[in-house]
Design a protein around this motif. Structure first.
Motif, PDB file in Angstrom:
ATOM      1  N   ALA A 326       0.832  -1.209   0.000  1.00 58.14           N
ATOM      2  CA  ALA A 326       0.000   0.000   0.000  1.00 58.14           C
ATOM      3  C   ALA A 326       0.865   1.257   0.000  1.00 58.14           C
ATOM      4  O   ALA A 326       0.564   2.240  -0.705  1.00 58.14           O
ATOM      5  CB  ALA A 326      -0.918  -0.001   1.215  1.00 58.14           C
ATOM      6  N   TYR A 327       1.932   1.238   0.769  1.00 56.99           N
ATOM      7  CA  TYR A 327       2.814   2.405   0.845  1.00 56.99           C
ATOM      8  C   TYR A 327       3.480   2.667  -0.506  1.00 56.99           C
ATOM      9  O   TYR A 327       3.541   3.800  -0.976  1.00 56.99           O
ATOM     10  CB  TYR A 327       3.869   2.193   1.928  1.00 56.99           C
ATOM     11  CG  TYR A 327       4.616   3.450   2.304  1.00 56.99           C
ATOM     12  CD1 TYR A 327       4.099   4.335   3.245  1.00 56.99           C
ATOM     13  CD2 TYR A 327       5.833   3.763   1.712  1.00 56.99           C
ATOM     14  CE1 TYR A 327       4.775   5.499   3.581  1.00 56.99           C
ATOM     15  CE2 TYR A 327       6.520   4.919   2.038  1.00 56.99           C
ATOM     16  CZ  TYR A 327       5.990   5.787   2.983  1.00 56.99           C
ATOM     17  OH  TYR A 327       6.661   6.929   3.310  1.00 56.99           O
ATOM     18  N   ASN A 328       3.980   1.600  -1.140  1.00 56.68           N
ATOM     19  CA  ASN A 328       4.624   1.773  -2.443  1.00 56.68           C
ATOM     20  C   ASN A 328       3.618   2.177  -3.519  1.00 56.68           C
ATOM     21  O   ASN A 328       3.950   2.934  -4.443  1.00 56.68           O
ATOM     22  CB  ASN A 328       5.361   0.497  -2.844  1.00 56.68           C
ATOM     23  CG  ASN A 328       6.728   0.397  -2.199  1.00 56.68           C
ATOM     24  OD1 ASN A 328       7.700   0.961  -2.672  1.00 56.68           O
ATOM     25  ND2 ASN A 328       6.793  -0.310  -1.077  1.00 56.68           N
ATOM     26  N   ALA A 329       2.379   1.681  -3.411  1.00 52.72           N
ATOM     27  CA  ALA A 329       1.329   2.130  -4.335  1.00 52.72           C
ATOM     28  C   ALA A 329       1.065   3.618  -4.131  1.00 52.72           C
ATOM     29  O   ALA A 329       0.850   4.362  -5.102  1.00 52.72           O
ATOM     30  CB  ALA A 329       0.057   1.323  -4.105  1.00 52.72           C
ATOM     31  N   GLY A 330       1.094   4.062  -2.878  1.00 49.81           N
ATOM     32  CA  GLY A 330       0.928   5.481  -2.588  1.00 49.81           C
ATOM     33  C   GLY A 330       2.047   6.316  -3.189  1.00 49.81           C
ATOM     34  O   GLY A 330       1.811   7.405  -3.733  1.00 49.81           O
ATOM     35  N   ILE A 331       3.280   5.800  -3.116  1.00 53.47           N
ATOM     36  CA  ILE A 331       4.419   6.510  -3.708  1.00 53.47           C
ATOM     37  C   ILE A 331       4.210   6.691  -5.213  1.00 53.47           C
ATOM     38  O   ILE A 331       4.386   7.782  -5.761  1.00 53.47           O
ATOM     39  CB  ILE A 331       5.728   5.744  -3.433  1.00 53.47           C
ATOM     40  CG1 ILE A 331       6.094   5.835  -1.946  1.00 53.47           C
ATOM     41  CG2 ILE A 331       6.868   6.304  -4.290  1.00 53.47           C
ATOM     42  CD1 ILE A 331       7.294   4.996  -1.563  1.00 53.47           C
ATOM     43  N   ALA A 332       3.836   5.596  -5.878  1.00 56.76           N
ATOM     44  CA  ALA A 332       3.626   5.667  -7.331  1.00 56.76           C
ATOM     45  C   ALA A 332       2.484   6.615  -7.680  1.00 56.76           C
ATOM     46  O   ALA A 332       2.585   7.419  -8.619  1.00 56.76           O
ATOM     47  CB  ALA A 332       3.341   4.270  -7.874  1.00 56.76           C
ATOM     48  N   ALA A 333       1.390   6.553  -6.911  1.00 53.07           N
ATOM     49  CA  ALA A 333       0.245   7.426  -7.168  1.00 53.07           C
ATOM     50  C   ALA A 333       0.607   8.890  -6.921  1.00 53.07           C
ATOM     51  O   ALA A 333       0.199   9.781  -7.678  1.00 53.07           O
ATOM     52  CB  ALA A 333      -0.930   7.015  -6.284  1.00 53.07           C
ATOM     53  N   GLY A 334       1.386   9.131  -5.857  1.00 50.20           N
ATOM     54  CA  GLY A 334       1.791  10.498  -5.557  1.00 50.20           C
ATOM     55  C   GLY A 334       2.668  11.093  -6.642  1.00 50.20           C
ATOM     56  O   GLY A 334       2.479  12.243  -7.053  1.00 50.20           O
ATOM     57  N   ALA A 335       3.633  10.308  -7.121  1.00 54.78           N
ATOM     58  CA  ALA A 335       4.503  10.788  -8.199  1.00 54.78           C
ATOM     59  C   ALA A 335       3.691  11.089  -9.462  1.00 54.78           C
ATOM     60  O   ALA A 335       3.928  12.091 -10.148  1.00 54.78           O
ATOM     61  CB  ALA A 335       5.583   9.751  -8.494  1.00 54.78           C
ATOM     62  N   ALA A 336       2.706  10.242  -9.747  1.00 51.50           N
ATOM     63  CA  ALA A 336       1.857  10.461 -10.923  1.00 51.50           C
ATOM     64  C   ALA A 336       0.997  11.703 -10.755  1.00 51.50           C
ATOM     65  O   ALA A 336       0.841  12.509 -11.685  1.00 51.50           O
ATOM     66  CB  ALA A 336       0.976   9.238 -11.161  1.00 51.50           C
ATOM     67  N   LEU A 337       0.437  11.887  -9.551  1.00 46.70           N
ATOM     68  CA  LEU A 337      -0.385  13.073  -9.296  1.00 46.70           C
ATOM     69  C   LEU A 337       0.450  14.339  -9.402  1.00 46.70           C
ATOM     70  O   LEU A 337       0.014  15.350  -9.979  1.00 46.70           O
ATOM     71  CB  LEU A 337      -1.023  12.972  -7.908  1.00 46.70           C
ATOM     72  CG  LEU A 337      -1.845  14.190  -7.464  1.00 46.70           C
ATOM     73  CD1 LEU A 337      -3.009  14.436  -8.418  1.00 46.70           C
ATOM     74  CD2 LEU A 337      -2.360  13.995  -6.034  1.00 46.70           C
ATOM     75  N   GLY A 338       1.655  14.292  -8.853  1.00 45.77           N
ATOM     76  CA  GLY A 338       2.541  15.449  -8.945  1.00 45.77           C
ATOM     77  C   GLY A 338       2.835  15.827 -10.383  1.00 45.77           C
ATOM     78  O   GLY A 338       2.886  17.012 -10.732  1.00 45.77           O
ATOM     79  N   ALA A 339       2.995  14.807 -11.232  1.00 42.64           N
ATOM     80  CA  ALA A 339       3.258  15.064 -12.646  1.00 42.64           C
ATOM     81  C   ALA A 339       2.075  15.755 -13.313  1.00 42.64           C
ATOM     82  O   ALA A 339       2.257  16.539 -14.243  1.00 42.64           O
ATOM     83  CB  ALA A 339       3.572  13.749 -13.363  1.00 42.64           C
ATOM     84  N   LEU A 340       0.865  15.463 -12.847  1.00 49.79           N
ATOM     85  CA  LEU A 340      -0.320  16.119 -13.389  1.00 49.79           C
ATOM     86  C   LEU A 340      -0.470  17.548 -12.864  1.00 49.79           C
ATOM     87  O   LEU A 340      -0.870  18.455 -13.593  1.00 49.79           O
ATOM     88  CB  LEU A 340      -1.571  15.314 -13.034  1.00 49.79           C
ATOM     89  CG  LEU A 340      -1.698  13.924 -13.664  1.00 49.79           C
ATOM     90  CD1 LEU A 340      -2.922  13.199 -13.106  1.00 49.79           C
ATOM     91  CD2 LEU A 340      -1.799  14.034 -15.183  1.00 49.79           C
ATOM     92  N   VAL A 341      -0.140  17.748 -11.594  1.00 47.66           N
ATOM     93  CA  VAL A 341      -0.320  19.056 -10.965  1.00 47.66           C
ATOM     94  C   VAL A 341       0.744  20.048 -11.419  1.00 47.66           C
ATOM     95  O   VAL A 341       0.462  21.246 -11.596  1.00 47.66           O
ATOM     96  CB  VAL A 341      -0.302  18.918  -9.431  1.00 47.66           C
ATOM     97  CG1 VAL A 341      -0.291  20.286  -8.749  1.00 47.66           C
ATOM     98  CG2 VAL A 341      -1.498  18.099  -8.952  1.00 47.66           C
TER      99      VAL A 341
END
Length: 383
Positions: A326-341
């Motif tokens: 779950a933590y690593n999934a959060g890392i990947a999701a956060g990096a992807a969200l940052g790329a969008l923002v």
């Protein structure tokens, strides 16, 4: 034995993050783009996120001594393959093999390590392992980067195989062979499905929040705070030191205040990120909030891992694997969200989005009534 497990934690975490420091060297030697080399880190994290629980289920009946030696053998072999790789694709395959080993390592290593000690000091054991893992960012990656610059990128990767072999040999000789379900920390002290879900959600949200902004921290410090490239490098080292200090300090309180430590780490991360968004244009404030964020980033994962040893509804190794995934999934999701923002709201916007996600993690903890439901348990522990 604890020293061998700490060395293994340092080696695995260094292996995960070392390509960040060797990015340009690998890119030039293998003649691939920087973004392609960056996928060596992204693909690693995604593999850990996806594979943690399935692999833990597959080997749940295998004695932990055999599992740990097997995982370290994979680390040794995959590091040697990576060091000898002459193509990008062979290097990528070697990295994914290492990621598969790490996907299970943290789930198995935690119960084994804490099971060697009395229940009342297990939080300190978790803290010691987390300090070892944190040294990868403060010592392992910088040292590996320097060594690669003095020689070539293959040398520090080959050195990881040597460190892995030392841990493997020590564990193979000293760790007893026993059935996994019979080990002292195979099951949680206070199983609770609701708390398990709450901690899992809080950890994933915190990771997503942190890496929405952290992925672009260098850009933020240069463009928003106005620091020179040299100063940014120094601040990045300071961030790593704060990371290590946060893990060390929190580890000392895990046994007495396991749940308060988790809430405090998440809340501190939220303050650091939102503070950077609001006041990051002021250099002094930027440094203060950067150190707060750094001091919280490591303790968040450490405290969720420790919480799993208390509330796992089944075997602790499966719960720890779920938490790591779950933590690593959060890392990947956060990096992807940052790329969008980033193109929409700039580097400041990534910290606002990340801070709000971290506030969501705080809300998850409060909504689960985690602290209030276990205040009595913490008072009993203090006695």
């Amino acid at each position: 034995m604890l020293g061998a497990l700490m060395l293994a934690a340092l080696t695995f975490n260094t292996a995960e993050n070392l390509p960040v420091g060797l990015l340009e060297l690998i890119s030039e030697d293998l003649r691939v783009s920087l973004s392609a080399v960056g996928l060596l880190v992204t693909g690693y994290g995604v593999t850990v996120a996806i594979a943690s629980v399935p692999i833990a289920q597959v080997v749940r009946a295998v004695p932990r001594r055999h599992v740990l030696t097997g995982l370290l053998a994979v680390l040794v072999v995959s590091s040697l393959v990576a060091a000898l790789a002459t193509s990008y694709w062979l290097l990528l395959v070697a990295r994914l093999l290492t990621a598969l080993a790490q996907a299970l390592f943290w789930a198995v290593m935690g119960p084994v390590a804490v099971g060697l000690f009395a229940p009342e000091v297990r939080g300190r054991v978790v803290g010691a392992l987390s300090v070892a893992g944190s040294l990868a960012l403060v010592l392992g990656v910088p040292a590996g980067t320097w060594l690669g610059q003095q020689s070539n990128w293959q040398v520090p990767i080959a050195l990881l195989a040597v460190l892995g072999l030392v841990s493997l040999t020590t564990i193979a000789v000293l760790l007893p062979t026993s059935r996994p379900e019979e080990e002292p920390a195979a099951y949680a002290t206070s199983p609770d499905v609701r708390r398990f879900g709450t901690v899992l959600a809080a950890g994933a949200l915190s990771a997503a929040g942190a890496f929405t902004g952290y992925t672009y921290i260098m850009t933020f410090l240069g463009d928003v705070s106005g620091f020179s490239p040299g100063t940014v490098s120094v601040l990045f080292v300071g961030f790593g030191v704060a990371f290590l200090a946060g893990v060390s300090i929190t580890g000392a309180f895990l046994d007495r205040f396991p749940l308060s430590a988790l809430a405090t780490a998440v809340a501190t991360q939220a303050v650091g990120m939102l503070g950077l968004y609001a006041l990051g244009a002021h250099p002094v404030a930027a440094v203060v909030f950067l150190m707060l964020m750094g001091g919280a980033l490591g303790p968040v994962f450490m405290t969720t891992q420790n919480a799993m040893l208390h509330c796992a509804p089944g075997r602790t190794d499966i719960a720890l694997a779920a938490n790591s995934g779950a933590y690593n999934a959060g890392i990947a999701a956060g990096a992807a969200l940052g790329a969008l923002v980033l193109p929409l709201a700039g580097a400041r916007g990534t910290f606002l989005a990340g801070g709000l996600l971290t506030v969501g993690a705080c809300a998850a903890l409060l909504g689960g009534r985690l602290l209030r439901g276990h205040r009595h348990a913490e008072r009993s522990t203090r006695r």
